[in-house]
Motif scaffolding. Structure first.
Motif, PDB file in Angstrom:
ATOM      1  N   LEU A   1       0.828  -1.205   0.000  1.00  0.00           N
ATOM      2  CA  LEU A   1       0.000   0.000   0.000  1.00  0.00           C
ATOM      3  C   LEU A   1       0.865   1.258   0.000  1.00  0.00           C
ATOM      4  O   LEU A   1       0.567   2.223  -0.714  1.00  0.00           O
ATOM      5  CB  LEU A   1      -0.934   0.002   1.210  1.00  0.00           C
ATOM      6  CG  LEU A   1      -2.070  -1.001   1.187  1.00  0.00           C
ATOM      7  CD1 LEU A   1      -2.889  -0.891   2.464  1.00  0.00           C
ATOM      8  CD2 LEU A   1      -2.949  -0.838  -0.040  1.00  0.00           C
ATOM      9  N   ASP A   2       1.938   1.235   0.795  1.00  0.00           N
ATOM     10  CA  ASP A   2       2.845   2.384   0.827  1.00  0.00           C
ATOM     11  C   ASP A   2       3.467   2.635  -0.546  1.00  0.00           C
ATOM     12  O   ASP A   2       3.599   3.787  -0.980  1.00  0.00           O
ATOM     13  CB  ASP A   2       3.958   2.174   1.863  1.00  0.00           C
ATOM     14  CG  ASP A   2       3.456   2.320   3.281  1.00  0.00           C
ATOM     15  OD1 ASP A   2       2.375   2.925   3.484  1.00  0.00           O
ATOM     16  OD2 ASP A   2       4.146   1.824   4.193  1.00  0.00           O
ATOM     17  N   GLU A   3       3.848   1.565  -1.240  1.00  0.00           N
ATOM     18  CA  GLU A   3       4.453   1.713  -2.566  1.00  0.00           C
ATOM     19  C   GLU A   3       3.468   2.215  -3.597  1.00  0.00           C
ATOM     20  O   GLU A   3       3.842   2.877  -4.563  1.00  0.00           O
ATOM     21  CB  GLU A   3       5.039   0.358  -3.019  1.00  0.00           C
ATOM     22  CG  GLU A   3       6.242  -0.078  -2.219  1.00  0.00           C
ATOM     23  CD  GLU A   3       6.717  -1.470  -2.577  1.00  0.00           C
ATOM     24  OE1 GLU A   3       6.181  -2.094  -3.526  1.00  0.00           O
ATOM     25  OE2 GLU A   3       7.638  -1.956  -1.893  1.00  0.00           O
ATOM     26  N   LEU A   4       2.211   1.925  -3.423  1.00  0.00           N
ATOM     27  CA  LEU A   4       1.183   2.339  -4.387  1.00  0.00           C
ATOM     28  C   LEU A   4       0.655   3.742  -4.141  1.00  0.00           C
ATOM     29  O   LEU A   4       0.040   4.329  -5.024  1.00  0.00           O
ATOM     30  CB  LEU A   4       0.027   1.341  -4.379  1.00  0.00           C
ATOM     31  CG  LEU A   4       0.358  -0.059  -4.879  1.00  0.00           C
ATOM     32  CD1 LEU A   4      -0.822  -0.992  -4.700  1.00  0.00           C
ATOM     33  CD2 LEU A   4       0.806  -0.037  -6.332  1.00  0.00           C
ATOM     34  N   ARG A   5       0.904   4.269  -2.964  1.00  0.00           N
ATOM     35  CA  ARG A   5       0.427   5.636  -2.662  1.00  0.00           C
ATOM     36  C   ARG A   5       1.248   6.630  -3.474  1.00  0.00           C
ATOM     37  O   ARG A   5       2.457   6.451  -3.660  1.00  0.00           O
ATOM     38  CB  ARG A   5       0.592   5.922  -1.169  1.00  0.00           C
ATOM     39  CG  ARG A   5      -0.438   5.237  -0.334  1.00  0.00           C
ATOM     40  CD  ARG A   5      -0.387   5.718   1.112  1.00  0.00           C
ATOM     41  NE  ARG A   5      -1.313   4.952   1.899  1.00  0.00           N
ATOM     42  CZ  ARG A   5      -0.988   3.972   2.733  1.00  0.00           C
ATOM     43  NH1 ARG A   5       0.286   3.646   2.917  1.00  0.00           N
ATOM     44  NH2 ARG A   5      -1.903   3.323   3.400  1.00  0.00           N
ATOM     45  N   PRO A   6       0.602   7.701  -3.905  1.00  0.00           N
ATOM     46  CA  PRO A   6       1.359   8.740  -4.615  1.00  0.00           C
ATOM     47  C   PRO A   6       2.433   9.320  -3.692  1.00  0.00           C
ATOM     48  O   PRO A   6       2.241   9.396  -2.478  1.00  0.00           O
ATOM     49  CB  PRO A   6       0.321   9.802  -4.959  1.00  0.00           C
ATOM     50  CG  PRO A   6      -1.007   9.223  -4.638  1.00  0.00           C
ATOM     51  CD  PRO A   6      -0.807   8.020  -3.788  1.00  0.00           C
TER      52      PRO A   6
END
Length: 75
Positions: free
Chosen positions: A67-72
């Motif tokens: 999720l952290d990697e996918l957040r802008p």
């Protein structure tokens, strides 16, 4: 119908079935509900186990990382 804290979002019919499942686990089977057989119990047990597995995965550090990697980027 007994009141329980139902940990899932159900339509009315499914909520009634869930409560019936819990009642049967407590030893309170309504014999008029003949379709609440062993296969029906297995469906509910398996569904609840599946929900638990999903919940565990969503709380895993790897999923959090994804999720952290996918957040802008927040710079």
């Amino acid at each position: 119908m007994p009141s329980y804290r139902v940990p899932y979002v159900f339509c009315d019919s499914c909520a009634e079935d869930y409560v019936a499942y819990i009642e049967i686990l407590k030893g309170n089977k309504d014999k008029a509900m003949y379709w609440h057989n062993d296969a029906w119990m297995k469906v509910w047990a398996t569904w609840i186990e599946h929900q638990g597995a999903i919940d565990s995965y969503l709380k895993s550090k790897e999923f959090e990382r994804l999720l952290d990697e996918l957040r802008p980027n927040q710079t």
